[in-house]
Design a protein around this motif. Structure first.
Motif, mmCIF file in Angstrom:
data_model
loop_
_atom_site.group_PDB
_atom_site.id
_atom_site.type_symbol
_atom_site.label_atom_id
_atom_site.label_comp_id
_atom_site.label_asym_id
_atom_site.label_seq_id
_atom_site.Cartn_x
_atom_site.Cartn_y
_atom_site.Cartn_z
ATOM 1 N N PRO A 81 0.773 -1.177 -0.002
ATOM 2 C CA PRO A 81 -0.007 0.088 -0.070
ATOM 3 C C PRO A 81 0.748 1.222 0.010
ATOM 4 N N ARG A 82 2.067 1.141 -0.238
ATOM 5 C CA ARG A 82 2.963 2.313 -0.169
ATOM 6 C C ARG A 82 2.611 3.264 -1.224
ATOM 7 N N ALA A 83 2.434 4.631 -1.239
ATOM 8 C CA ALA A 83 1.951 5.489 -2.114
ATOM 9 C C ALA A 83 2.282 6.907 -1.777
ATOM 10 N N HIS A 84 2.486 7.811 -2.592
ATOM 11 C CA HIS A 84 2.768 9.299 -2.169
ATOM 12 C C HIS A 84 2.149 10.119 -3.118
ATOM 13 N N ILE A 85 1.836 11.338 -2.904
ATOM 14 C CA ILE A 85 1.152 12.398 -3.814
ATOM 15 C C ILE A 85 1.752 13.716 -3.377
#
Length: 488
Positions: free
Chosen positions: A337-341
């Motif tokens: 689930p790693r994610a960045h914005i």
């Protein structure tokens, strides 16, 4: 180990000089250079999205985004053209594993794990992002006061790193960044905390630390003098909050409350820091990251098996209201689930590991999903050239126009039902082998499937004279099956 794009380009370069391509090249002498008498040579480079799985993202300039993964690779990509992203610069070898990364101006700062002989070492790496075509490592300093660093934040002349100290204590170590060029950051002060810091934010001499897992608190710290950091206050957030973003005196944290529902809490830092507003995040099952800009925050989260971006608008009196959520395409969420914005002006970019890069823009009706760049899961497995066209097989099928050999043009990308293991030309069609089976597709329009067959095989060969396909499939660890299929 060669990169994905180098592998692809070498395959494309080899096939370009096969007999069909050479025949076409002879007809296009006016637009293609003479082939050197010494043998094949590269006449064109067609850039792909970065050969990394993007997990960190920062915006360097309008349309230029910087992506990095946890394997120590970083790339700057021009995303202004949605049909053909252009890799401006790349850098590898930051470390065996990246534990944290942040961006400031035209620099990136990373906490990396490296192997020195038989020992594991943690380092703070400073990377120059200017010029974008020539990324370079400016400095490396050993973080010898940590057993395990966890997060970092950058201020004007101060770096804050949080993690577990050599005595097992939770701590934040402040580093001063000298104004003179070529001088490495030096340790300045240490602040002990009751809980382990998970996220840090440093602006205007005020450091924010999101600490703890099950019962999170937001600690506000004065770092006007980095040698003697002073804790100002601590706010109990009434739940488990993992994401933090800030615009000047306005802070947003997001996570799950004690009732296990997802919440966003607005905190003001004016006079006495306190929670000003709190709203639920409907349908959000997990919060991943937050991006901030004047008057609004963008919350990135999971909604069942999809990713969603929830815009939150901040009013003049700190009212907090939710705009229409933007549901990202299916498949945007990776297994991890790693994610960045990251957001700047009217553009927002989401980096989501195997999900690739999702791009959002502001329209009259609000934020909207614009397009995505799927990063191939594997290097290209095959390429077919027919006249002025080349079909490339990887996680999807990419059709290129080779009319101008110096500037190959991407015509289309076609999703398949699995990663393509092999591909061979069959007349004006392409026979593709995936884990799910065989599919015969039109060469000029790969989305059009002529016929398909469910079969399990690892490799295949085609006999043009008889129209038969031969496949090898593993029956068990020692026995193999030899299959023959007659094409229509």
């Amino acid at each position: 180990m060669i990169s994905r794009r180098v592998f692809v380009l070498s395959c494309l370069g080899t096939v370009l000089f096969s007999s069909p391509a050479l025949a076409f090249a002879r007809k296009a002498k006016s637009t293609s250079p003479e082939v050197a008498p010494g043998g094949p040579r590269t006449v064109a480079r067609q850039e792909w999205p970065p050969s990394i799985t993007p997990e960190y993202v920062g915006i360097i300039d309008k349309g230029y985004a910087c992506f990095a993964d946890d394997m120590g690779r970083i790339a700057i990509v021009d995303l202004k053209r949605e049909d053909n992203p252009l890799v401006i610069g790349e850098l590898t070898g930051l470390g065996r594993k990246v534990l944290g990364l942040t961006f400031a101006a035209y620099r990136a700062y990373a906490i990396v794990q490296v192997e020195v002989g038989a020992d594991t070492q943690f380092q703070l790496v400073t990377i120059s992002l200017s010029p974008a075509s020539d990324l370079s490592v400016l400095s490396r300093i050993v973080l010898d006061n940590f057993v395990e660093p966890a997060c970092l934040a950058i201020g004007l002349d101060t770096i804050a790193i949080g993690g577990t100290g050599i005595g097992g204590e939770s701590q934040i170590v402040l580093y001063s960044v000298p104004k003179r060029k070529g001088v490495d950051p030096v340790p300045a002060g240490v602040l002990a905390l009751a809980q382990l810091p998970r996220r840090l934010d440093l602006q205007e001499r005020t450091l924010l630390a999101l600490c703890g897992t099950d019962r999170t608190d937001l600690t506000v710290i004065n770092v006007a003098n980095p040698r003697t950091p002073a804790k100002i206050s601590s706010i109990d957030l009434q739940g488990s909050f993992s994401s933090l973003a800030r615009f000047k005196d306005t802070v947003l944290v997001a996570g799950s409350g004690v009732d296990k529902r997802s919440y966003a809490r607005l905190i003001t830092l004016r006079s006495e820091p306190a929670v000003a507003r709190s709203v639920t995040l409907p349908a959000v099952t997990e919060v991943l990251d937050i991006a901030a800009q004047r008057g609004q925050f963008l919350v990135l989260g999971n909604q069942a098996d999809r990713q969603t971006v929830v815009p939150l608008i901040v009013g003049k009196k700190n009212e907090l209201s939710s705009s229409a959520p933007v549901l990202l395409p299916a498949g945007a969420r990776g297994a991890d689930p790693r994610a960045h914005i990251a957001v700047k002006d009217r553009d927002a970019y989401v980096a989501s590991d195997w999900g690739g890069v999702q791009v959002l823009n502001v329209k009259r009706s609000g934020w909207e999903f614009t397009y995505s760049h799927t990063i191939p899961k594997l290097p290209a497995s095959a390429v077919i050239v027919s006249g002025p066209r080349a079909l490339l097989a990887a996680a999807d099928l990419k059709l290129y126009d080779l009319s101008d050999l110096r500037h190959p043009l991407l015509i289309s990308s076609t999703e398949t039902n699995g990663t393509i293991r092999a591909m061979i030309p069959v007349g004006r069609s392409a026979l593709c082998l995936t884990r799910e089976g065989l599919s015969l597709r039109e060469f000029e329009h790969p989305a059009n499937v002529v016929c398909s067959l469910k079969v399990s095989a690892s490799t295949m060969a085609y006999d043009r004279s008889s129209g038969r396909v031969f496949l090898i499939s593993a029956k068990d660890q020692v026995n193999y099956l030899f299959l023959m299929i007659q094409l229509p």
